[in-house]
Design a protein around this motif. Sequence first.
Motif, short mmCIF file in Angstrom:
data_model
loop_
_atom_site.label_atom_id
_atom_site.label_comp_id
_atom_site.label_asym_id
_atom_site.label_seq_id
_atom_site.Cartn_x
_atom_site.Cartn_y
_atom_site.Cartn_z
N UNK A 5 50.58 4.46 -13.92
CA UNK A 5 49.74 3.37 -14.41
C UNK A 5 48.44 3.87 -15.00
N UNK A 6 47.85 3.04 -15.84
CA UNK A 6 46.46 3.22 -16.25
C UNK A 6 45.65 2.30 -15.34
N UNK A 7 44.86 2.89 -14.45
CA UNK A 7 44.11 2.13 -13.46
C UNK A 7 42.68 1.95 -13.97
N UNK A 8 42.18 0.74 -13.88
CA UNK A 8 40.79 0.45 -14.24
C UNK A 8 40.07 -0.12 -13.03
N UNK A 9 38.93 0.45 -12.69
CA UNK A 9 38.09 -0.06 -11.60
C UNK A 9 36.87 -0.71 -12.24
N UNK A 10 36.75 -2.03 -12.10
CA UNK A 10 35.72 -2.78 -12.79
C UNK A 10 34.92 -3.62 -11.81
N UNK A 11 33.86 -4.23 -12.33
CA UNK A 11 33.02 -5.09 -11.50
C UNK A 11 31.55 -4.84 -11.79
N UNK A 186 47.99 -0.95 -23.20
CA UNK A 186 48.96 -0.19 -22.41
C UNK A 186 49.52 -1.13 -21.34
N UNK A 187 50.80 -1.51 -21.42
CA UNK A 187 51.34 -2.49 -20.47
C UNK A 187 51.35 -2.03 -19.02
N UNK A 188 51.12 -0.75 -18.76
CA UNK A 188 51.09 -0.27 -17.38
C UNK A 188 49.72 -0.45 -16.73
#
Length: 308
Positions: A5-11, A186-188
């Motif tokens: 996966x392409x992981x995004x950590x946001x906030x 990227x759908x992942x």
Amino acid sequence: MDPAPLVAVVGATATGKSDLAIALAQHLGGEIVNADALQLYRGMDIGTAKVPPRERLGIPHHQLDVLAVTEEASVAAYQREARAAIAGIRERGRVPILVGGSGLYVRAALDDIEFPPTDPAVRGRIEQRGHRIGTRALHAELARIDPDSAGIIGEGDLRRIVRALEVGELTGRPYTAFLPRPVHHDPSTVQIGLRLERAGLHERISLRVHRMVEQGLLAEVRGLREQGLDQGRTARRAIGYEQALAVLDGTMDCGAAIESTVVGTRRLVRKQDTWFRRDPRVRWIDASQPASQLREAALDQIALARAN
């Protein structure tokens, strides 16, 4: 086999995104891509809460320290470079982990967004015509050429009217064709959002600002001024840096600068919170958990997203 996966950590600011991203990178075999617009700048370390190299635990970080403070950040350029970094991480068999609180930069990296070109000469000519004939008349001109865009831009919004006309002249396409769509490039992609109740977040912000001063923010800004910080249109206006410059100039005392920075950061946090919470794709977890539980909660959300 599904790709990693392409992981995004946001906030919002001060929710602990960087620490979680490093923990996830350790566990998943990942590399980190910065999505904080101000952390693109070399030397803007203390005031942006940039993780020091010794605390990155050997995890490669990309899109950090790539601009001089005199340069203006470009989200279009960032999109190219961030996506290239993500592709490189994938080619090395690693997991890309995007982390940051600059909403437009996050979307530029993750979403199906195309940024139209700009031309100062074209923009200047249209602005002059707007001042000459009036904003409403310029809006009427837009309505004839690009009615869909005119329908979403107010008659008094000269800046957006000019931009829509500029885009149309440069590309031959309507301004609305370039508006962002909530579709992952990227759908992942899995977006993990960190949330914290307001009182706890305000306490963290106050502690962070006081710690920045103790760590030498004024000295950092003094050094950046020697590198041309005052000429940086983006960098010099950053929260904390603008106040530090005022202290160095004698127009604000340190106590007032701290209070102004805290208030400005709280205002930024509200904007970040609004930006990310309107995205239904973000999977939210409680940032007040101990670090090990926070990592496990994030991993659970990644697994759930991958299973669906």
